[in-house]
Design a protein around this motif. Sequence first.
Motif, PDB file in Angstrom:
ATOM      1  N   PHE A 135       9.890  28.740 -10.427  1.00  0.00           N
ATOM      2  CA  PHE A 135       9.990  28.463 -11.992  1.00  0.00           C
ATOM      3  C   PHE A 135       8.631  30.270 -12.529  1.00  0.00           C
ATOM      4  N   TYR A 136       7.696  29.390 -11.724  1.00  0.00           N
ATOM      5  CA  TYR A 136       7.052  31.180 -11.454  1.00  0.00           C
ATOM      6  C   TYR A 136       7.536  32.789 -11.574  1.00  0.00           C
ATOM      7  N   PHE A 137       8.357  32.409 -10.686  1.00  0.00           N
ATOM      8  CA  PHE A 137       8.538  33.349 -10.059  1.00  0.00           C
ATOM      9  C   PHE A 137       9.787  34.590 -11.284  1.00  0.00           C
ATOM     10  N   LEU A 138      10.509  33.180 -11.405  1.00  0.00           N
ATOM     11  CA  LEU A 138      12.181  33.809 -12.526  1.00  0.00           C
ATOM     12  C   LEU A 138      10.839  34.197 -13.873  1.00  0.00           C
ATOM     13  N   SER A 139      10.370  33.216 -14.123  1.00  0.00           N
ATOM     14  CA  SER A 139       9.117  33.926 -15.339  1.00  0.00           C
ATOM     15  C   SER A 139       8.246  34.352 -15.509  1.00  0.00           C
ATOM     16  N   ILE A 140       7.802  35.492 -14.769  1.00  0.00           N
ATOM     17  CA  ILE A 140       7.715  36.712 -14.488  1.00  0.00           C
ATOM     18  C   ILE A 140       9.115  37.485 -14.046  1.00  0.00           C
ATOM     19  N   ILE A 141       9.836  37.145 -13.736  1.00  0.00           N
ATOM     20  CA  ILE A 141      10.950  39.173 -13.550  1.00  0.00           C
ATOM     21  C   ILE A 141      11.610  38.393 -15.342  1.00  0.00           C
ATOM     22  N   ILE A 142      11.812  37.286 -15.484  1.00  0.00           N
ATOM     23  CA  ILE A 142      12.482  37.352 -17.569  1.00  0.00           C
ATOM     24  C   ILE A 142      11.575  38.294 -18.033  1.00  0.00           C
ATOM     25  N   ALA A 143       9.564  38.146 -17.877  1.00  0.00           N
ATOM     26  CA  ALA A 143       9.355  38.938 -18.678  1.00  0.00           C
ATOM     27  C   ALA A 143       9.692  40.673 -18.110  1.00  0.00           C
ATOM     28  N   VAL A 144       8.924  40.201 -17.596  1.00  0.00           N
ATOM     29  CA  VAL A 144       9.270  41.917 -16.618  1.00  0.00           C
ATOM     30  C   VAL A 144      10.197  42.592 -17.232  1.00  0.00           C
ATOM     31  N   LEU A 145      11.457  42.501 -17.196  1.00  0.00           N
ATOM     32  CA  LEU A 145      12.800  42.942 -17.477  1.00  0.00           C
ATOM     33  C   LEU A 145      13.100  42.804 -19.062  1.00  0.00           C
ATOM     34  N   ASP A 146      12.008  41.699 -19.737  1.00  0.00           N
ATOM     35  CA  ASP A 146      11.853  41.813 -20.890  1.00  0.00           C
ATOM     36  C   ASP A 146      10.973  42.983 -21.242  1.00  0.00           C
ATOM     37  N   ILE A 147      10.338  43.398 -20.952  1.00  0.00           N
ATOM     38  CA  ILE A 147       9.428  44.933 -21.424  1.00  0.00           C
ATOM     39  C   ILE A 147      10.201  46.109 -20.343  1.00  0.00           C
ATOM     40  N   LEU A 148      10.268  45.781 -19.668  1.00  0.00           N
ATOM     41  CA  LEU A 148      10.896  47.205 -19.457  1.00  0.00           C
ATOM     42  C   LEU A 148      12.026  47.947 -20.078  1.00  0.00           C
ATOM     43  N   TRP A 149      12.791  46.351 -20.288  1.00  0.00           N
ATOM     44  CA  TRP A 149      14.770  47.008 -21.692  1.00  0.00           C
ATOM     45  C   TRP A 149      13.729  47.260 -22.928  1.00  0.00           C
ATOM     46  N   GLY A 150      12.591  46.580 -23.112  1.00  0.00           N
ATOM     47  CA  GLY A 150      12.872  46.796 -24.335  1.00  0.00           C
ATOM     48  C   GLY A 150      12.828  46.226 -25.293  1.00  0.00           C
ATOM     49  N   THR A 151      12.912  44.617 -24.317  1.00  0.00           N
ATOM     50  CA  THR A 151      13.942  43.421 -25.221  1.00  0.00           C
ATOM     51  C   THR A 151      13.481  41.969 -25.654  1.00  0.00           C
ATOM     52  N   TYR A 152      14.528  41.341 -25.872  1.00  0.00           N
ATOM     53  CA  TYR A 152      13.659  39.996 -25.520  1.00  0.00           C
ATOM     54  C   TYR A 152      14.929  39.091 -25.295  1.00  0.00           C
ATOM     55  N   PHE A 153      15.873  40.216 -24.755  1.00  0.00           N
ATOM     56  CA  PHE A 153      17.236  39.064 -24.520  1.00  0.00           C
ATOM     57  C   PHE A 153      17.102  38.068 -23.504  1.00  0.00           C
ATOM     58  N   PHE A 154      16.647  38.911 -22.456  1.00  0.00           N
ATOM     59  CA  PHE A 154      16.426  37.644 -21.530  1.00  0.00           C
ATOM     60  C   PHE A 154      15.789  36.923 -21.416  1.00  0.00           C
ATOM     61  N   MET A 155      14.601  36.537 -21.939  1.00  0.00           N
ATOM     62  CA  MET A 155      14.103  35.490 -22.719  1.00  0.00           C
ATOM     63  C   MET A 155      14.869  34.675 -23.500  1.00  0.00           C
ATOM     64  N   PHE A 156      15.587  35.304 -24.422  1.00  0.00           N
ATOM     65  CA  PHE A 156      17.314  33.920 -25.363  1.00  0.00           C
ATOM     66  C   PHE A 156      17.754  33.750 -24.571  1.00  0.00           C
ATOM     67  N   ALA A 157      18.333  34.553 -24.174  1.00  0.00           N
ATOM     68  CA  ALA A 157      19.412  34.217 -22.911  1.00  0.00           C
ATOM     69  C   ALA A 157      19.329  33.129 -21.839  1.00  0.00           C
ATOM     70  N   LEU A 158      17.817  32.533 -20.943  1.00  0.00           N
ATOM     71  CA  LEU A 158      17.585  32.181 -20.601  1.00  0.00           C
ATOM     72  C   LEU A 158      17.080  30.882 -21.554  1.00  0.00           C
ATOM     73  N   GLN A 159      16.677  30.871 -22.212  1.00  0.00           N
ATOM     74  CA  GLN A 159      15.962  29.912 -23.741  1.00  0.00           C
ATOM     75  C   GLN A 159      17.694  28.815 -23.728  1.00  0.00           C
ATOM     76  N   ILE A 160      18.178  29.408 -24.088  1.00  0.00           N
ATOM     77  CA  ILE A 160      19.441  29.255 -24.569  1.00  0.00           C
ATOM     78  C   ILE A 160      20.748  28.161 -23.802  1.00  0.00           C
ATOM     79  N   LEU A 161      20.127  29.284 -21.903  1.00  0.00           N
ATOM     80  CA  LEU A 161      20.969  28.257 -21.370  1.00  0.00           C
ATOM     81  C   LEU A 161      20.102  26.353 -20.884  1.00  0.00           C
ATOM     82  N   ILE A 162      18.151  26.645 -21.042  1.00  0.00           N
ATOM     83  CA  ILE A 162      17.586  26.237 -20.223  1.00  0.00           C
ATOM     84  C   ILE A 162      18.078  24.212 -21.586  1.00  0.00           C
TER      85      ILE A 162
END
Lengths: 90, 228
Positions: free
Chosen positions: B123-150
């Motif tokens: 969980f920690y590993f995935l959460s960090i990856i998602i947060a970093v991806l969103d920061i790098l892309w300047g978006t919230y897309f990855f978090m939204f996608a994951l939360q929708i799946l969850i």
Amino acid sequence: MAKKRERLRVIKDILMAIRENRSIKPTRLLYASNLSPQMFKEYINELIEKSFVKIDISEDEKKTFSLTKKGNDFLEEYRVIENFVKSFGL
Amino acid sequence: MYLYDFAIQNREIVKLVYTAVIGLICFLIVIKTNRLFKLSLHQGIRYFRNAFCFYGLAFIARYIFSVACYFTPNQTHFVIAKGVFEFFLIMAGFFLLYSLLWKKFEPEKGSYSSLFNKKTIIFYFLSIIIAVLDILWGTYFFMFALQILIFVYTSMISYVKYKRSEKRSFLGLYFVVMILNLVVWLSNFIVATFLNWHKSGLIGIYFLNIVIFLLFLYAVVRITRKTS
């Protein structure tokens, strides 16, 4: 086949057996708990470790189990705990 | 209508109040469930408590960073705030999901630590990856996608549990809350992606989110209330 008892239920049954008898000998508690000796040992060790149950040793070195305050508190709140687990599907 | 206009005109203040209210609700839920966990040592209660601990941390972190950004607007503050908020929020989602699934993955006696074990490391590993991806892309897309799946998954699980249960009252409410959570994340995604963070949409999401957390608190308080 009878459904396997949930861990919480087993703990409640053990603690109830102790409370009903005030203090109880290991063999009687084993029968009352309806567990295999191996499983009983695991549960009772955990309950002692978590301070739900204490061992009393008499002068003739016979062991009995009795409830601690924490064990009594657990029984008082068992219905709430069970209800919580069921209500949230945990 | 007056309240709505006030909320639109003072969005930052509304955001701060919203964040503080949810943080407080989470704090109350953690206190209530922690007491039950200490007594029962039940792993499901433990993971449920952890979920709200992380929700609380997410909103407290956002509150602190929002105040900091309000007084000293700084790009670094915004990036850190976003990363920390996302990380805690994703962890909370994982823990909430895992509180419904833990029996499939570990014995009833459970792990020694619920915060650091083989499963939660993922969980920690995935959460960090998602947060970093969103920061790098300047978006919230990855978090939204994951939360929708969850929340699609948690809705399905809670529906199955509701259908299987004999006593259905709170499991039904829990299922409704999970569906509302899913609606919030879908709305978040739509408002952010297609409506350019439309103010009215965001206020609606804040309102719905507060309702969801109040429903959680209501259920926890109602069930943990002593029946003497």
